[in-house]
Design an enzyme around this catalytic site. Structure first.
Site, PDB file in Angstrom:
ATOM      1  CG  ASP A   6      39.257  43.037  39.287  1.00  0.00           C
ATOM      2  OD1 ASP A   6      38.138  42.887  39.814  1.00  0.00           O
ATOM      3  OD2 ASP A   6      40.318  42.681  39.826  1.00  0.00           O
ATOM      4  CB  THR A  18      40.022  39.842  42.733  1.00  0.00           C
ATOM      5  OG1 THR A  18      39.124  40.945  42.662  1.00  0.00           O
ATOM      6  CG2 THR A  18      41.048  39.952  41.612  1.00  0.00           C
ATOM      7  CG  ASP A  47      37.410  39.590  38.880  1.00  0.00           C
ATOM      8  OD1 ASP A  47      36.644  40.394  38.306  1.00  0.00           O
ATOM      9  OD2 ASP A  47      38.262  39.953  39.709  1.00  0.00           O
ATOM     10  CG  HIS A  91      33.587  41.931  44.488  1.00  0.00           C
ATOM     11  ND1 HIS A  91      34.552  41.021  44.812  1.00  0.00           N
ATOM     12  CD2 HIS A  91      34.248  43.103  44.255  1.00  0.00           C
ATOM     13  CE1 HIS A  91      35.739  41.580  44.757  1.00  0.00           C
ATOM     14  NE2 HIS A  91      35.595  42.860  44.432  1.00  0.00           N
TER      15      HIS A  91
END
Length: 426
Positions: free
Chosen positions: A57, A93, A259, A362
């Site tokens: 991740d 995610t 991701d 993000h």
């Protein structure tokens, strides 16, 4: 077991404990392996190759070189490395992990954000609500493990978004509910045990999720020494996994992805919730890099849109019908009616927050903010050696895995096998 692996587990456990204390339901204590013993591989699949799909991740596209992930760099030199893998929008995610395993954009498979509102039922989905996460009704498309099981091919999951839910009546033959209570050493041992099973019970598809370096990136930022350490730890996990499995002598193909990436944001100038939004009339389903606004009465949309458009500062205001086409996030794409009527998209490096935001974030448009780009590396008997390829969208991983495993599909997806077919041996 490598000392760094134990450090990785300790770090992840501490972070998850902090999340629990803060009231999050992400970390769970259930460490039971769920097994459906009645299933076995059909004779057609005996002798076929194996795929381990690994996600770290938040492993940004440049982390491997920047922080010298020596094992990953070495392994990918014997296979394939992409300049980057482009996440779907929003670059968060849950939507992107599910896009990787369905070949669909978030607006098409239904997980349009980590948290969102389904207007048909007026129910909310949240990645931290385990009762929602385990309900199959939220998940569109056909994830790779469901596709495999439909073809009577055994699959197994050491965590992946959607793998805990019954989707189209199926779960992986072997899987765990997401938890950080299982040490990385144990996780590697379990995967080795799966691949040591008799051939008819052995999973040909395994998904394996690691929560770092995302935690470190959020807490300390992408440039911090703690993030460097997290990258090094992930690198050690991949090495230990490959070394543990090597003696089995199986034709295993490794696909290492992430991701999304990570970027440092402006912590001194957070964007407060616009005062024009009357929460008696509107529901804010999500915030952060994008504020998703649903009107309780659609007649109120035009008025609020005009007010927000006139006063926007640090963000752009869109009606769902006018979202940029390259995001695949507008009215024509919203198959499950889960995208808000009005969307406020923050201008990098600013984010929506009513208090000082965290360092790393993000979720931004990956075509505008390169820091959002993810990683892709692959090696094993199915792949050409020493190949570097250009950036590509993550929806193309699905047809690649299906091709390696010899699985056909009829469902319309957004990925295309032509994009990654050249990296496979003929």
């Amino acid at each position: 077991m490598n000392k760094m692996i134990k450090i990785f587990y300790t770090l992840a456990s501490r972070i998850c404990c902090c999340l629990l204390i803060a009231g999050s339901a992400i970390a769970q204590t259930d460490t039971t392996q769920h097994v459906i013993n009645s299933r076995k591989n059909s004779k057609d699949h005996l002798g076929k190759p194996y795929v381990i799909l690994i996600s770290a991740d938040g492993f940004r596209h440049d982390y491997a070189e920047r922080y010298q992930a020596t094992h990953l760099l070495r392994l990918s030199m014997a296979g394939v490395r992409a300049a980057s893998m482009v996440p779907s929008f929003p670059s968060v995610t849950f939507p992107n992990h599910y896009s990787i395993v369905t070949g669909m954009y978030p607006s098409h498979h239904g997980l349009v954000n980590n948290s969102f509102l389904d207007e048909k039922s007026m129910e909310r989905y949240s990645m931290g609500a385990k009762n929602k996460v385990r309900e199959g009704k939220w998940y569109g498309g056909t994830p790779l493990w469901v596709l495999a099981e439909q073809h009577q091919m055994i699959s197994a999951s050491m965590f992946w978004v959607g793998s805990e839910a019954e989707i189209k009546g199926l779960r992986p033959s072997r899987y765990y509910d997401y938890t950080e209570k299982i040490s990385v050493e144990k996780r590697i041992a379990v995967i080795k045990e799966w691949l040591s099973l008799p051939e008819e019970k052995r999973p040909h598809l395994i998904t394996f999720y690691l929560s770092e370096p995302d935690h470190a990136g959020h807490s300390f930022g992408p440039d911090a020494p703690q993030t460097r350490q997290a990258v090094k730890l992930v690198d050690s996990v991949i090495y230990e996994l490959s070394e543990a499995i090597k003696p089995l002598g199986l034709p295993i193909n490794y696909i290492f992805v992430s991701d999304h990436g990570m970027t440092a944001v402006d912590r001194e100038r957070p964007i407060a919730r616009p005062t024009e939004i009357d929460t008696a009339k509107f529901i804010i389903a999500s915030s952060g890099t994008m504020m998703d606004i649903h009107a309780k009465n659609k007649a109120d949309v035009a008025g609020l849109y005009a007010l927000l458009k006139a006063s926007e500062q640090g963000y752009k205001t869109y009606l769902k019908s006018e979202m940029p086409a390259h995001l695949h996030y507008g009215s024509s794409d919203d198959r499950m009616n889960r995208i808000g009527d009005i969307l406020l998209v923050s201008d990098w490096p600013r984010v929506f927050s009513n208090r000082k935001p965290g360092i790393g974030h993000h979720g931004f448009d990956p075509q505008v903010v390169k820091d959002m780009h993810a990683s892709f590396m692959a090696w094993g008997p199915a792949f050409n050696s020493g190949v570097n390829i250009a950036s590509f969208e993550n929806v193309n991983v699905y047809p690649l895995v299906a091709k390696i495993l010899g699985l056909s599909y009829s469902e319309k997806i957004d990925g295309h096998i032509e994009v990654l077919a050249p990296i496979l041996k003929k």
